[in-house]
Enzyme design. Structure first.
Site, mmCIF file in Angstrom:
data_model
loop_
_atom_site.group_PDB
_atom_site.id
_atom_site.type_symbol
_atom_site.label_atom_id
_atom_site.label_comp_id
_atom_site.label_asym_id
_atom_site.label_seq_id
_atom_site.Cartn_x
_atom_site.Cartn_y
_atom_site.Cartn_z
ATOM 1 N N GLU A 400 14.176 52.128 5.879
ATOM 2 C CA GLU A 400 12.864 51.481 5.816
ATOM 3 C C GLU A 400 12.342 51.086 7.184
ATOM 4 O OE1 GLU A 400 13.664 48.654 2.593
ATOM 5 O OE2 GLU A 400 12.609 50.082 1.327
ATOM 6 N N GLU A 479 18.942 55.047 -3.011
ATOM 7 C CA GLU A 479 19.005 53.802 -3.778
ATOM 8 C C GLU A 479 18.408 54.075 -5.141
ATOM 9 O OE1 GLU A 479 17.234 50.447 -1.661
ATOM 10 O OE2 GLU A 479 18.078 51.183 0.213
HETATM 11 C C1 GAL Z 1 15.153 48.757 -0.808
HETATM 12 C C2 GAL Z 1 15.883 48.425 0.459
HETATM 13 C C3 GAL Z 1 17.106 47.622 0.222
HETATM 14 C C4 GAL Z 1 16.809 46.497 -0.715
HETATM 15 C C5 GAL Z 1 16.261 47.040 -1.990
HETATM 16 C C6 GAL Z 1 15.877 45.966 -2.955
HETATM 17 O O1 GAL Z 1 13.846 49.037 -0.564
HETATM 18 O O2 GAL Z 1 16.221 49.565 1.166
HETATM 19 O O3 GAL Z 1 17.565 47.150 1.447
HETATM 20 O O4 GAL Z 1 15.855 45.678 -0.145
HETATM 21 O O5 GAL Z 1 15.097 47.740 -1.733
HETATM 22 O O6 GAL Z 1 16.865 45.080 -3.252
#
Ligand code: GAL
Length: 963
Positions: A400, A479
């Site tokens: 990010e 993620e």
């Molecule tokens: C993503 C980010 C993580 C965390 C997650 C939400 O966008 O990369 O670091 O913030 O969202 O918990």
């Protein structure tokens, strides 16, 4: 301009990045007690008294933010209010270290900027918190006593590059070492080990002024002497066993000069992208991964090897095979453990500039030449430190940080330095400079579109042409399945896609652990703190509590669900046989034993072993099953088949269950008839029916206990996902953009329903009440008809729940609640035949097996960091409370059985408590019998509940038999 706002990552005697090597050259650990003083500002006045501090550790007060910078966005400047720690210690340098070779002072992690002095001579300064820095201090040392001083600033220009979603915690938080680098020693080594056609290949790179260098690999009988750097060339080491996350074969190797020996462990494996597939040793990899932060409830980001090893063992126990080191390189030892236990690792650089999104990315360091040196330094330190690890199969540029030329330059640097591993960066949406296509939290529909050839569905941030390019690459979810609080739902839907579309390579759950900090409330009660608990000016609350493992190391029900969904052995039952599919990458099933068990109403009647010849990775085999003796209806017969570890491993003992499946073999059951309605007469409803006493239509005693209820309950303490607002509402059912379901439930008053008894009537051996349940200032209502009928010594209860028109949202639950005040005989446990042992919800129910279970009331709830809905066990057959009261469920006309929850707090109480210690003292046990529950979804950061699992207001009937 002060050095604090220097965009250059270091100045002074900082040495080039190199591998973190295990060497026999002498070194001194400088961990331990240092003198310390802390100033709230960047300057440290001499009036501040010295105290002491343990190194490694953090100083100051934790601050939690996700995207926000906790200081004004004014790059590269930071406020003068800048907690700054001065560290000092004396060391005795062995005299033989001086006059020959070099002495190097190494810091494995300091947040965020630090300056070093030796004997009052300034050595230099460096930033890059989760990266290693080495200073050449040879010239400043003297024989005997020396003083090392370090000044650490919490904020610096580097803080703009370290906006990861975690606690901001300054200090020297990793090891400090003074080492002697002898003349003619080994400065750096890289033994690139690949695997082709059964053979291992080594491509060595050795930086030394001490040639000849000897390489020894005893297990392969290799001893090779290179006279000079020019003679070091790649060679075939002969037949080897390859390294994989499942079979992590490592070969001990040593590189020696006359002055120094370094030892390495080699894993032979070849990483390759072929077409749109990511392969290791020629076979497609599916990542069943976790995002892993460095976090410990007491130590913070300070590494605890025992704790980390236990965590990695836990990952293996739960069928996790991959780790993304979100969002920075971990302590170097973690990678030794990953090599050894076996994980596919995406190693991520320490870079995130997310807060610039608030400025529409204006001034983003990722695209500003004045930050290029810092960005390049970061990736160089990342790759150089860890390049020898076979577990690392992909490099990640960071997280990010928007997109821009500095990221492209970082990628180009990696491609030049290490062509053997692909480059990942999720923010490169259009795929301009990275090798794999990566996304976070894409919904099931979008992920399907990514997997589908020829799909024209628009991909995030892509033109059609860019989308076409992205579809030529392997895809992974860096993620997904945001594991905050109770959830996530839909793990099985994502898993199914991986097996449908070979381009999809699985993903990494966000995230492995909650980041709670163990602290105490004003009254001394211990609890796990989250954002806002330290009086932060800006913070992001409990968004840091989104792990599959709670802060106290307890796996959540979500992790159990994950284990069941991704299990590497799959079972398909046929007539008299089961097909076993081995979905692993490279391991056959010779490490597993297979066993079966038959139960009648949860009691085991027979069991045994299945004989299964080893099944190759990717293959399947059909195996005959024993004849199952089937209990007469209405008893249920279930066959359970398990794959367990045949022998102890480094991460679990023999007998550990790797995969399990159940088959319902029950004889067909007749649907229980609804008792015929008697002739009802109006009555005052004060009567006794077998074990139940009623006062004016209200149940007051049951089986000798004081009781209240049943009352309609439509509310659940909102989960973090119920409170979430993300996702694309068009893909779910009834959610509104930007408005949480919980907000709609509160708007509609589901948490504050009131009741008006419409009628009470009686008949011989029976009682009926009709109530209208509704919330203040609402015309919507639910009519609840309750019929009690005595049949022999059993009491039959039928509750019909019928919503009026006009309810527009999903409902959290449709259920009833009984209250059992403690009196002198509290209900503190349950035994049940149904699903368990843990909670389950409509979109998270693979870990729930049918069986007989028992638990104390406190073990029936998961201890989420913020109290919320927990403990629903679907498919209840029979429940015994407090040893006496027995409640059997009767399936409804569609064969559905209710679930139950037994808890010490109402949903309304839970919804009001930010932390568990803020729950009011309880004097009552509450039993909920739910005809239905809404799914979980992962809308705290991702999609809402999939329509199939969303609960719409609807008429439901609950039937119980009470004894
Ligand atoms: C993503 C980010 C993580 C965390 C997650 C939400 O966008 O990369 O670091 O913030 O969202 O918990």
């Amino acid at each position: 301009m002060s050095y604090i706002s220097d965009q250059k990552p270091f100045r002074g005697a900082v040495r080039a990045a190199r591998s973190w090597l295990h060497s026999d050259a002498p070194s001194l650990s400088l961990n331990g007690s240092w003198q310390f003083r802390l100033s709230p500002r960047a300057d440290v006045p001499d009036t501040i008294e010295w105290d002491t501090i343990e190194v490694p550790s953090h100083f100051g007060t934790p601050i939690y933010t996700n995207v926000q910078y906790p200081f004004p966005i004014d790059p590269p400047f930071v406020p003068d209010e800048n907690p700054t720690g001065d560290y000092r210690r004396h060391i005795e340098v062995p005299p033989e270290w001086l006059g020959t070779g070099r002495v190097v002072l190494r810091f494995d992690g300091v947040e965020s900027l630090f300056k070093v002095w030796v004997n009052d001579q300034e050595i230099g300064y460096a930033s890059g918190s989760r990266l290693a820095h080495e200073f050449d201090v040879t010239a400043s040392l003297k024989a005997g006593d020396n003083v090392i001083a370090v000044r650490v600033h919490q904020w610096s220009a580097a803080s703009y590059l370290e906006d990861q979603d975690q606690w901001w915690r300054p200090g020297i938080f990793r090891d400090v070492t003074l080492r002697h680098s002898p003349d003619g020693g080994i400065e750096d080594a890289w033994l690139r080990a690949s695997f082709h056609d059964g053979h291992g290949f080594l491509e060595p790179e050795i930086v030394s002024e001490g040639f000849p260098v000897t390489l020894r690999i005893p297990a392969l009988g290799i001893e090779k002497v290179w006279e000079d750097a020019a003679s070091v060339v790649a060679f075939d080491v002969g037949e080897v066993r390859p390294w994989s996350a499942e079979l992590p074969f490592l070969y001990a190797a040593a590189l020696s000069t006359t002055a120094e020996t370094v030892s390495l462990r080699l894993g032979f494996r070849t990483v390759e992208i072929r077409g749109d597939q990511f392969l290791v040793n020629g076979r497609r990899v599916v990542f069943h991964g976790m995002n892993r932060h460095e976090t410990h409830p007491v130590r913070g980001r300070v590494f605890d090897e025992e704790h980390a090893r236990a965590d990695l063992a836990r990952m293996k126990q739960f069928n996790v095979n991959a780790i993304r080191t979100s969002h920075y390189p971990p302590h170097p030892r973690l990678l030794d453990l990953a090599d050894e236990l076996g994980f596919w690792v995406i190693l991520e650089c320490d870079l995130e500039t997310h807060g610039f999104s608030a400025l529409d990315w204006a001034g983003n360091p990722s695209d500003d030449p004045s930050w290029r040196a810092a960005c390049l330094d970061r990736i160089e330190r990342t790759v150089e430190r860890d390049k020898n690890h076979p577990s690392i199969v992909i490099w990640s540029l960071g997280n990010e940080a928007g997109t821009g030329s500095n990221l492209a330059a970082m990628s180009a640097w990696v491609h030049g330095r290490d062509p053997s591993r692909p480059v990942h960066y999720e923010g490169d949406h259009a795929g301009e400079y990275t090798d794999v296509y990566s996304r976070m939290y894409s919904s099931v529909l979008e992920t399907t579109a990514i997997g589908t050839d020829g799909s024209r569905a628009k991909l995030l941030g892509c033109t059609p042409a860019q989308g076409a390019r992205q579809r030529t690459k392997p895809f992974l979810l860096c993620e997904y399945a945001h594991a905050m609080g109770n959830g996530p739902g839909a793990l099985d839907q994502y898993e199914e896609l991986v097996h449908r579309f070979p381009r999809l390579h699985g993903g990494f759950v966000w995230e492995w652990r909650d980041h709670g900090i163990l602290t105490t409330a004003a009254d001394g009660t211990p609890y796990y703190a989250y954002g806002g608990d330290f009086g932060e000016v800006v913070h992001d609350g409990n968004f840091v509590m989104d792990g599959m493992v709670l802060s106290n190391d307890v796996p959540t029900p979500g992790l159990h669900e994950y284990k069941a969904v991704v299990q590497p052995i799959r079972f398909s039952f046929g007539a008299g046989s089961v097909e076993l599919a081995n979905l692993r990458h490279s391991a056959d099933t010779s490490d597993l034993a297979f066993r079966w068990q038959v139960t009648h109403d949860g009691e085991a009647t027979s069991s045994g072993d299945l004989t299964v010849a080893a099944i190759e990775a990717g293959a399947s085999a059909r195996v005959p099953l024993p004849a199952v003796d089937i209990a007469a209806a209405p008893a249920e017969t279930w066959l359970t088949v398990e794959a367990v570890l045949a022998e102890d491993t480094a991460w679990a003992p023999a007998g550990h269950v790797v995969a399990v499946a159940q088959l319902d073999c029950s004889a067909p059951r007749a649907v229980a008839a609804t008792p015929r309605e008697p002739r009802w007469e109006p009555g005052d409803g004060t009567l006794t029916l077998g074990p139940a006493a009623f006062d004016q239509g209200t149940l007051v005693r049951l089986a000798g206990r004081t009781v209240a209820g049943p009352r309609l309950e439509l509310f659940r303490a909102p989960t973090d996902n119920d409170e979430g607002t993300s996702g694309n509402p068009a893909e779910s059912d009834g959610s509104l953009a930007g408005v949480s379901n919980a907000a709609l439930w509160r708007r509609d008053g589901l948490d504050r329903l009131t009741t008006r008894v419409v009628s009470v009537s009686t008949a011989p051996g029976a009682l009926k009440t009709v109530s209208r349940v509704a919330a203040a200032h609402s015309g919507r209502s639910v009519v609840v008809e309750t019929v009690w009928t005595l049949a022999g010594d059993e009491l039959d209860l039928r509750v019909s729940i019928e919503p009026s028109r006009g309810w527009s949202t999903v409902w959290p639950r449709i259920g009833i609640r009984f209250d059992f005040p403690d009196g002198d005989n509290p209900i503190d446990s349950a035994e049940w035949f149904g699903t368990g042992p843990l909670e389950s919800y409509p979109d998270s129910r693979h870990a729930a097996l049918v069986g007989r279970f028992s638990a104390g009331i406190s073990d029936l709830s998961a201890d989420y960091a913020r109290p919320q809905e927990t403990g629903h066990r679907a498919g209840l057959r029979s429940l015994t409370l407090g040893g006496g009261l027995r409640i059997d469920t009767v399936p409804d006309t569609r064969g559905r059985r209710p679930g139950f929850t037994l808890t010490r707090h109402t949903p309304q109480e839970m919804a009001r408590a930010p932390h568990p210690y803020q729950l009011p003292p309880s004097t009552t046990s509450y039993l909920f019998i739910d005809a239905a529950q809404h799914g979980l979804g992962s809308r705290a950061c991702g999609p809402d509940v999939w329509p199939d699992f969303a609960l719409r207001p609807e008429a439901r009937t609950i039937r119980l038999r009470i004894r």
